[in-house]
Design an enzyme around this catalytic site. Structure first.
Site, mmCIF file in Angstrom:
data_model
loop_
_atom_site.group_PDB
_atom_site.id
_atom_site.type_symbol
_atom_site.label_atom_id
_atom_site.label_comp_id
_atom_site.label_asym_id
_atom_site.label_seq_id
_atom_site.Cartn_x
_atom_site.Cartn_y
_atom_site.Cartn_z
ATOM 1 N N GLY A 502 29.801 27.674 24.477
ATOM 2 C CA GLY A 502 30.486 28.909 24.829
ATOM 3 C C GLY A 502 30.866 29.794 23.668
ATOM 4 O O GLY A 502 31.250 30.951 23.868
ATOM 5 N N GLY A 508 28.497 22.380 22.065
ATOM 6 C CA GLY A 508 27.328 22.007 22.847
ATOM 7 C C GLY A 508 26.096 21.714 22.014
ATOM 8 O O GLY A 508 25.034 21.420 22.558
#
Length: 584
Positions: A502, A508
């Site tokens: 994000g 991630g």
């Protein structure tokens, strides 16, 4: 801790001489010129000192330090646990705590040393709690307990499997924390030292001990590392004041499920003169401003010295790491400053006998190995037993899901579950005569499939803006939606790893994905800011690891589906569904 007495045994396997151009921890006969930097003797003075049982930054090194360092100086964060300050905090209202800077810093910063992250921006008064789960191994009892915690928080309560084989639970409120900490201890869990400037969850092979092809069982090592770092879940002040977060993994498989290239310290299995041990990689990390793969330290330790080596590396980093801009405080920055040989010398002098052997050429990782898929049913090394890999869409589970996983682990296995860095779950130790019955369970017929679609199986997503205040875009639901739509457009010949994060903090890990999406704001059709993503392509894991590069910046999220389909066709051999149907 000044002495260690540990004995490990491991299989001795055929080795092959590693190449420097790929990810190995090969021996260096001569240090390259850039590996030694010119450093003044004054620079090697430790910047911290032990005072009242805790390490604090010396007065002379406090100029230009970052705000988080100032918070640590004002009060040692681990005192919230070790001196039971959390009990008093839990009795106060959020408004009362916010009224004073010190207690506000407790809530927003220091509680991260207890694994508690205040969601001030999106969920004021709610906390995410991160656990320590070495090697990703957990039990049905632990899973049920965590389910019982999040269930009381309704829609705010959920759990995520993280990219470090770990649990994070959401919706926690401060008044409940003392009892939750006691409950965690009762089932053998802890959340201590899992956030901020601490050692994160030690990662290992998710099928350690049951893998017929493993090089070494990583569980004893990751467990010892975690116990050492947290002083058996009591808190270890020797390592609670690092300059920044620090990641460690122990590699036990040719598949490199452990992702050693993105860890600050990676233990790579290698023989030397008939002894089993580990070559060492150091310095891998991601940050908004810089991403680097781990590099060889040109050092090897016998298996018995896993802890002393970890201690020496951490002490060198704690003592000498800079504490200015948070973007320049990860361990690789210190390695850059001292040079690899200079850093190695600092580690060596902190070893118990002041000696550190040079790296071994007998690396045990087969660099031509094709990474195995752990989804579905696979035979274990124990005759008559199997493990079953289940897909957890973007790592998100609800309380009922966790209870059902616990039931399945008890009914069909040994009450154990394994978490993976790809945010999935493995049920080990299933009697092979029961595998078919397990596969027929309704739970496996819906979301948690042992046979996910080819694009879904490689999908990873961070928390996103639903819960994280730093995220610029929503990730988990969007990752699923985009992937579903792309699957309707193209057919791919092999699994493709797609990662979503994000914000530039890249939780991630988009840089190691085949295709990565990093949240950003971009211009919409009317010129106003809208959610977008910088798209990365070409990241690789395994022995030929490589950090991906920007393919296209500032893509509106509404435009991602056709772009991803285009990338899959151009770069990964995908075929448009329409053409595939015509050919049929």
């Amino acid at each position: 801790m000044t002495s260690f007495s540990l004995t490990f045994t491991a299989p001795l396997l055929p080795s092959s001489k590693p190449k420097r151009s790929v990810l190995v921890a090969a021996a260096q006969t001569t240090a390259p010129a850039e590996s030694t930097a010119s450093v003044d003797a004054d620079r090697l003075e430790p910047r911290v000192e032990l005072k009242d049982g805790f390490y604090i930054l010396k007065e002379k090194f406090r100029k230009g330090i970052n705000p988080q360092e100032k918070v640590k100086i004002e009060r040692e964060p681990m005192k919230l646990f070790m001196e039971n300050v959390i009990e008093e905090l839990a009795k106060k209202s959020m408004e009362e705590l916010d009224s004073e800077k010190s207690s506000k810093d407790d809530i927003d910063v220091r509680l991260k040393w207890l694994g508690l992250f205040h969601r001030r921006k999106h969920q004021y008064g709610k906390f995410m709690m991160r656990l320590k789960l070495p090697n990703g191994v957990t039990t049905s009892a632990q899973t049920r307990y965590l389910a019982s915690v999040i269930r009381k928080y309704g829609e705010d309560g959920c759990a995520d499997v993280t990219t470090r084989q770990n649990w994070q639970i959401r919706g926690v409120v401060l008044p409940d924390v003392p009892e939750i900490l006691k409950g965690l201890a009762s089932v053998g869990l802890t959340s201590l030292q899992s956030g901020m400037d601490n050692v994160r969850n030690p990662v290992g092979n998710p099928i350690a001990g049951i893998d017929p092809e493993e090089i070494v069982d990583t569980r004893p090592y990751t467990n010892l590392l975690s116990q050492f770092i947290t002083a058996n879940s009591q808190g270890n002040p020797d390592f609670t004041n690092l300059p920044r977060k620090w990641n460690v993994c122990v590699v036990g498989t040719h598949d490199l499920y452990e992702h050693p290239h993105i860890n600050d310290l990676a233990y790579m299995p290698a023989n030397k003169d008939g002894r089993f041990g580990f070559n060492l990689l150091v310095g891998g990390f991601f940050s908004p401003k810089r991403c680097e793969e781990a590099i060889p330290l040109d050092a090897w330790v016998p298996a018995d010295d896993v802890l002393p080596l970890c201690k020496a590396v951490l002490e060198a980093y704690r003592d000498l790491g800079t504490r200015g801009s948070r973007q320049k405080t990860r361990m690789m920055w210190l390695i850059d400053e001292l040079g690899v040989e200079g850093f190695r010398a600092e580690v060596e002098k902190r070893m118990p006998n002041g000696k550190l052997e040079r790296g071994s050429s007998e690396d045990l990782v087969n660099k031509q190995w094709e990474r195995r898929d752990y989804f579905g049913v696979h035979p274990q090394k124990q005759e008559g037993l199997s493990f079953i890999g289940l897909h957890v869409p973007v790592g998100r589970l609800q309380a009922d899901d966790m209870d059902e996983l616990a039931r399945l682990a008890d009914t069909y296995g040994s009450g154990e579950l394994r978490l993976t860095v790809e945010q999935n779950i493995i049920i080990p130790n299933v009697d092979s005569s029961k595998t078919e019955a397990l596969l027929q369970e309704p739970f496996l017929k819906n979301r948690f499939s042992p046979e996910p679609s080819i694009l879904m199986k490689g999908l990873v997503a961070c928390t996103g803006s639903q819960f994280c205040g730093q995220a610029i875009i929503e990730t988990k639901l969007r990752a699923l939606k985009v992937t579903e739509e792309v699957e309707r457009l193209v057919s791919v010949p092999r699994p493709i790893r797609m990662h979503w994060t994000g914000c530039p903090n890249t939780c991630g890990q988009v840089q190691v994905a085949d295709i990565g999406f990093m949240g950003c704001l971009t211009r919409g059709e009317e010129g106003k800011p809208v959610e977008g993503a910088d798209v990365y392509v070409g990241g690789r894991i395994g022995s030929d690891s490589h950090i991906g590069e920007i393919y296209k910046k500032g893509v509106r999220v509404t435009d991602l589906v056709p772009l991803v389909a285009e990338i899959l066709i151009k770069e990964f051999g995908a075929v448009p569904r329409e053409r595939e149907e015509n050919e049929d």
